[in-house]
Design a protein around this motif. Structure first.
Motif, PDB file in Angstrom:
ATOM      1  N   LYS A  53       0.512  -1.034   0.340  1.00 22.54           N
ATOM      2  CA  LYS A  53      -0.339  -0.263   0.012  1.00 22.54           C
ATOM      3  C   LYS A  53       0.708   1.126  -0.086  1.00 22.54           C
ATOM      4  CE  LYS A  53      -2.960   1.028   3.674  1.00 22.54           C
ATOM      5  NZ  LYS A  53      -3.721   1.157   4.449  1.00 22.54           N
ATOM      6  N   ASP A  99      -2.180   5.472   0.494  1.00 19.80           N
ATOM      7  CA  ASP A  99      -3.283   4.874   0.626  1.00 19.80           C
ATOM      8  C   ASP A  99      -4.353   4.216  -0.680  1.00 19.80           C
ATOM      9  OD1 ASP A  99      -4.098   5.379   2.927  1.00 19.80           O
ATOM     10  OD2 ASP A  99      -4.253   6.879   2.297  1.00 19.80           O
ATOM     11  N   GLN A 151       3.285   2.437   2.623  1.00 20.81           N
ATOM     12  CA  GLN A 151       2.514   2.011   3.691  1.00 20.81           C
ATOM     13  C   GLN A 151       3.177   0.347   4.713  1.00 20.81           C
ATOM     14  OE1 GLN A 151      -0.606   4.223   1.903  1.00 20.81           O
ATOM     15  NE2 GLN A 151      -1.691   4.998   3.831  1.00 20.81           N
ATOM     16  N   ASP A 208       0.509  -2.594   7.512  1.00 21.22           N
ATOM     17  CA  ASP A 208      -0.768  -2.394   8.199  1.00 21.22           C
ATOM     18  C   ASP A 208      -2.063  -2.135   6.540  1.00 21.22           C
ATOM     19  OD1 ASP A 208      -0.337  -3.198  10.969  1.00 21.22           O
ATOM     20  OD2 ASP A 208      -0.359  -0.585  11.022  1.00 21.22           O
ATOM     21  N   MET A 209      -2.563  -3.262   5.952  1.00 24.29           N
ATOM     22  CA  MET A 209      -3.390  -3.235   5.363  1.00 24.29           C
ATOM     23  C   MET A 209      -4.872  -3.959   6.198  1.00 24.29           C
ATOM     24  SD  MET A 209      -0.931  -4.548   2.301  1.00 24.29           S
ATOM     25  CE  MET A 209      -2.107  -4.422   0.681  1.00 24.29           C
ATOM     26  N   THR A 210      -6.151  -3.062   5.575  1.00 16.03           N
ATOM     27  CA  THR A 210      -7.395  -3.791   6.454  1.00 16.03           C
ATOM     28  C   THR A 210      -7.288  -5.220   5.335  1.00 16.03           C
ATOM     29  OG1 THR A 210      -8.384  -3.020   3.969  1.00 16.03           O
ATOM     30  CG2 THR A 210      -8.572  -1.353   5.805  1.00 16.03           C
ATOM     31  N   PRO A 211      -8.531  -5.783   5.489  1.00 15.72           N
ATOM     32  CA  PRO A 211      -8.720  -7.239   5.121  1.00 15.72           C
ATOM     33  C   PRO A 211      -9.398  -6.939   3.131  1.00 15.72           C
ATOM     34  CG  PRO A 211     -10.441  -7.134   7.298  1.00 15.72           C
ATOM     35  CD  PRO A 211      -9.013  -5.951   6.955  1.00 15.72           C
ATOM     36  N   GLU A 212     -10.409  -5.889   3.279  1.00 15.40           N
ATOM     37  CA  GLU A 212     -10.567  -5.433   1.977  1.00 15.40           C
ATOM     38  C   GLU A 212      -8.609  -4.931   0.968  1.00 15.40           C
ATOM     39  OE1 GLU A 212     -12.186  -3.658   4.509  1.00 15.40           O
ATOM     40  OE2 GLU A 212     -13.416  -5.239   4.405  1.00 15.40           O
ATOM     41  N   GLU A 213      -8.660  -3.968   1.590  1.00 18.64           N
ATOM     42  CA  GLU A 213      -7.284  -4.312   0.641  1.00 18.64           C
ATOM     43  C   GLU A 213      -6.087  -5.267   0.935  1.00 18.64           C
ATOM     44  OE1 GLU A 213      -6.611   0.900   2.327  1.00 18.64           O
ATOM     45  OE2 GLU A 213      -5.916  -1.163   3.661  1.00 18.64           O
ATOM     46  N   ASN A 270      -7.584  -8.026   0.338  1.00 15.98           N
ATOM     47  CA  ASN A 270      -7.929  -8.422  -1.038  1.00 15.98           C
ATOM     48  C   ASN A 270      -8.373  -7.791  -2.047  1.00 15.98           C
ATOM     49  OD1 ASN A 270      -9.753 -10.767   0.169  1.00 15.98           O
ATOM     50  ND2 ASN A 270     -11.468  -9.956   1.203  1.00 15.98           N
TER      51      ASN A 270
END
Ligand code: ADP
Length: 242
Positions: free
Chosen positions: A164, A167, A182, A206-211, A213
């Motif tokens: 990432k 963003d 990031q 860090d990445m969100t679960p959506e990111e 995917n």
């Protein structure tokens, strides 16, 4: 990975080197480039330059490492002193020990080691020039070198990172993106008899679960491109011999 997003790494969906978020750097693969090794490969991946050599199956040294029911994989990842802009201190360090270990585990999972009990298969990876993503380029090269050595495997391994920056989820981070982005998530993939398996996965940032995917959808597309380059390289080598 500093997480410092002040540096504008992506603008209007275009990255500093002109790539779109889901675009790979240019990749060139050649198989069988070294005469002395049983198998070898050379990979240029953006500004990365990587050589991989494979020896084996051979006798195990030291003997106490021998396993009676399978071959052992011995793997060494090394960055040449001239591979980075500030001369790197030669020899092993914590980072190269860690990378050797994760690559060894990926290869151990992929090679049909039970076919060669009491033997050793050695994989040497030399990074001649580094610009981020060297572990996945090294794994990709090692897999071609293993195939070139005629070592039976579940399939070829493709390495690639996703991450990432600014963003935005991006494929195949270069050095600037790795340093100032990031997140960085290097992955090793294998399209074996049971479908695609993940044989290496690490994460920095860090990445969100959506990111994640979204990143994996980029990785699965890239995997096919990389596998085709690997197969073409092997085909070129062996059609030349015929
Ligand atoms: P990878 O190369 O697999 O992405 P890292 O994220 O640890 O592994 O390293 C990213 C990049 O940082 C490397 O490809 C290289 O360009 C640079 N680098 C790593 N270690 C050193 C070092 N000791 N000295 C200078 N640059 C380094």
């Amino acid at each position: 990975m500093s997480g410092n997003i002040d540096k504008e790494l992506i603008k209007d969906g275009i990255r500093l080197d002109g790539r779109k978020p889901n675009e790979l750097r240019d990749i060139k693969i050649e198989a069988g480039v070294l005469n002395r090794a049983d198998g070898s490969a050379y990979v240029e991946w953006g500004y990365n330059k990587v050589l991989a050599a494979v020896y084996g199956p051979t006798e195990v040294h030291p003997k106490h490492l021998m396993e009676s029911n399978k071959a052992i994989i011995q793997c060494k990842y090394n960055m040449a002193a001239f591979s980075v802009s500030d001369r790197k201190r030669p020899g092993p360090d914590r980072r190269s020990v860690e990378i050797s270990k994760v690559i060894k585990e990926a290869i151990d999972h992929t090679v049909l080691t039970e076919k060669f009990p009491r033997a050793s298969i050695t994989v040497l990876i030399e990074i001649l020039q580094a610009n981020a993503g060297t572990r996945v380029a090294g794994l990709t090269a090692a897999s071609v070198a293993l195939a070139d050595a005629g070592i039976p495997m579940k399939g070829l391994i493709q390495g690639c990172a996703v991450g990432k920056v600014g963003d935005t989820v991006v494929l195949d981070l270069d050095k600037e993106e790795d340093n100032f982005g990031q997140a960085d998530l290097p992955v090793g993939m294998l399209n074996g008899p049971d479908g695609v398996e993940f044989v290496l996965m690490q994460m920095d940032g860090d990445m969100t679960p959506e990111e994640i995917n979204k990143g994996f959808s980029y990785l699965l597309e890239a995997r096919e491109v990389i596998e085709k380059l690997q197969r073409d390289a092997l085909e070129r080598k062996y059609s030349k011999k015929v």
